[in-house]
Scaffold this active site. Sequence first.
Site, PDB file in Angstrom:
ATOM      1  N   GLY A 212       0.816  -1.224   0.000  1.00 18.93           N
ATOM      2  CA  GLY A 212       0.000   0.000   0.000  1.00 18.93           C
ATOM      3  C   GLY A 212       0.847   1.270   0.000  1.00 18.93           C
ATOM      4  O   GLY A 212       0.637   2.169  -0.814  1.00 18.93           O
ATOM      5  N   LYS A 293       3.809   0.582  16.228  1.00 19.06           N
ATOM      6  CA  LYS A 293       2.685  -0.174  16.803  1.00 19.06           C
ATOM      7  C   LYS A 293       2.742  -0.100  18.331  1.00 19.06           C
ATOM      8  O   LYS A 293       3.818  -0.273  18.915  1.00 19.06           O
ATOM      9  CB  LYS A 293       2.747  -1.654  16.375  1.00 19.06           C
TER      10      LYS A 293
HETATM   11  C1  LIG Z   1       1.204  -3.633   8.512  1.00 20.99           C
HETATM   12  S1  LIG Z   1       2.092  -4.581   7.348  1.00 20.99           S
HETATM   13  C2  LIG Z   1       2.696  -3.326   6.285  1.00 20.99           C
HETATM   14  C3  LIG Z   1       1.667  -2.813   5.347  1.00 20.99           C
HETATM   15  C4  LIG Z   1       2.263  -1.949   4.252  1.00 20.99           C
HETATM   16  N1  LIG Z   1       2.744  -0.668   4.775  1.00 20.99           N
HETATM   17  C5  LIG Z   1       1.264  -1.683   3.159  1.00 20.99           C
HETATM   18  O1  LIG Z   1       0.901  -0.530   2.990  1.00 20.99           O
HETATM   19  O2  LIG Z   1       0.864  -2.609   2.477  1.00 20.99           O
HETATM   20  C6  LIG Z   1       3.504  -5.053   8.263  1.00 20.99           C
HETATM   21  C7  LIG Z   1       4.593  -5.720   7.489  1.00 20.99           C
HETATM   22  O3  LIG Z   1       5.749  -5.768   8.298  1.00 20.99           O
HETATM   23  C8  LIG Z   1       6.501  -6.865   7.839  1.00 20.99           C
HETATM   24  N2  LIG Z   1       7.581  -7.171   8.772  1.00 20.99           N
HETATM   25  C9  LIG Z   1       7.513  -7.656  10.027  1.00 20.99           C
HETATM   26  N3  LIG Z   1       8.772  -7.836  10.500  1.00 20.99           N
HETATM   27  C10 LIG Z   1       9.631  -7.427   9.537  1.00 20.99           C
HETATM   28  C11 LIG Z   1      11.048  -7.377   9.424  1.00 20.99           C
HETATM   29  N4  LIG Z   1      11.854  -7.744  10.429  1.00 20.99           N
HETATM   30  N5  LIG Z   1      11.573  -6.893   8.290  1.00 20.99           N
HETATM   31  C12 LIG Z   1      10.787  -6.496   7.266  1.00 20.99           C
HETATM   32  N6  LIG Z   1       9.449  -6.546   7.302  1.00 20.99           N
HETATM   33  C13 LIG Z   1       8.872  -7.003   8.426  1.00 20.99           C
HETATM   34  C14 LIG Z   1       5.467  -7.959   7.677  1.00 20.99           C
HETATM   35  O4  LIG Z   1       5.940  -8.963   6.793  1.00 20.99           O
HETATM   36  C15 LIG Z   1       4.287  -7.167   7.090  1.00 20.99           C
HETATM   37  O5  LIG Z   1       4.259  -7.296   5.693  1.00 20.99           O
END
Ligand SMILES: C[S@@+](CC[C@H](N)C(=O)[O-])C[C@H]1O[C@@H](n2cnc3c(N)ncnc32)[C@H](O)[C@@H]1O
Length: 338
Positions: A212, A293
Amino acid sequence: MPPQTLPARPGKWLWTCRAGFEPHLYEELAWAGADPRLLGEALVESEGRQGLAPAFARQGFRVLASLRQGALEPLATAVGEAVAALPPAAPLVLQAFTPDTPQGNALTAEAEALREAVRARLPASRLLAEEERAREAGALLVSLCMAPGITVVGAVPAREALSLAAGGRRRMRRAGESPSRAAMKLEEALDALPFEPGRGEVCVDLGAAPGGWTQRLVARGAKVIAVDPARLMPELASHPRVQHVRESAFAFAPDEPVDWLFCDMAWRPLEVAQLLAKWGRRGWASHLVANIKLPMKDKNPILLRVRHTLTEDGGWKGLTVRQLYHDRDEVTVMAHRR
Ligand SMILES: C[S@@+](CC[C@H](N)C(=O)[O-])C[C@H]1O[C@@H](n2cnc3c(N)ncnc32)[C@H](O)[C@@H]1O
């Protein structure tokens, strides 16, 4: 919670927040020595303080009057008198909102009718025609907050307002092509900045999937390095201005400094703050927009540590921390390096 909304006192500040976040807003104001008082759902009053910008407030303004609910016409006359007493030099933007609660939202039509009735009582020359120019025009935002039993009238200079949207309720229609709801959080964050990523600028998007934020950045002409072990939307994965790095953000380092660092990683706030501080210390990006978060009960102590880590350890400047309209159990931080 008081059984009925209490009237806000003239000269004090009224803040509105996401329903359920009153204790966090109250605590922030108490920590700032601003003597808060809970008035009702989504409404907290406090002393005014120069530069006070609580993270959990959506909007704040100085109270001019609190009026008991009554028939529309006498109420509009009383509001009109309070508004007419404002300094004549500044153009006015007249806004109405209700607390963002089921009881408050039931008053939306009445609040809008009141705004129209007050507008009809003011000379057209006092009202700013292009409301989106409120900051440049040095306008005053005049808020009519209609809560159960009480209407509060107040004002704040647009340049000092937390938001230009009535009550900070920045509603946005979901863009048709947008792959995720998260995109609206980014649009709202970019709205609050004086400039945004432009054509040819390089953005790193940590925690980018499903895409997104990356999509909104690409739509502005930017190049995006999207870092996330998870999959991106196929049209983004194959986009010529998107490079998908499928690894943890904690392992990633850019080849050279970039213009913007974006981060919406679903991860522990203090560890994310340390990662963002590393980017700041190493001068890897000039501008920062990150969603932090906060699922824990005690949010303010964590926020304090996040702020400290970003500014003291990371050297990020001009830090703003805001729970935006589209933020749930989270806040958005924005900062820059110079
Ligand atoms: C809330 S979603 C992000 C949504 C994104 N901003 C969008 O607009 O589509 C959170 C993301 O954080 C990623 N995530 C969690 N830990 C992570 C890490 N250590 N490195 C990279 N991404 C990570 C997850 O895979 C997930 O896709």
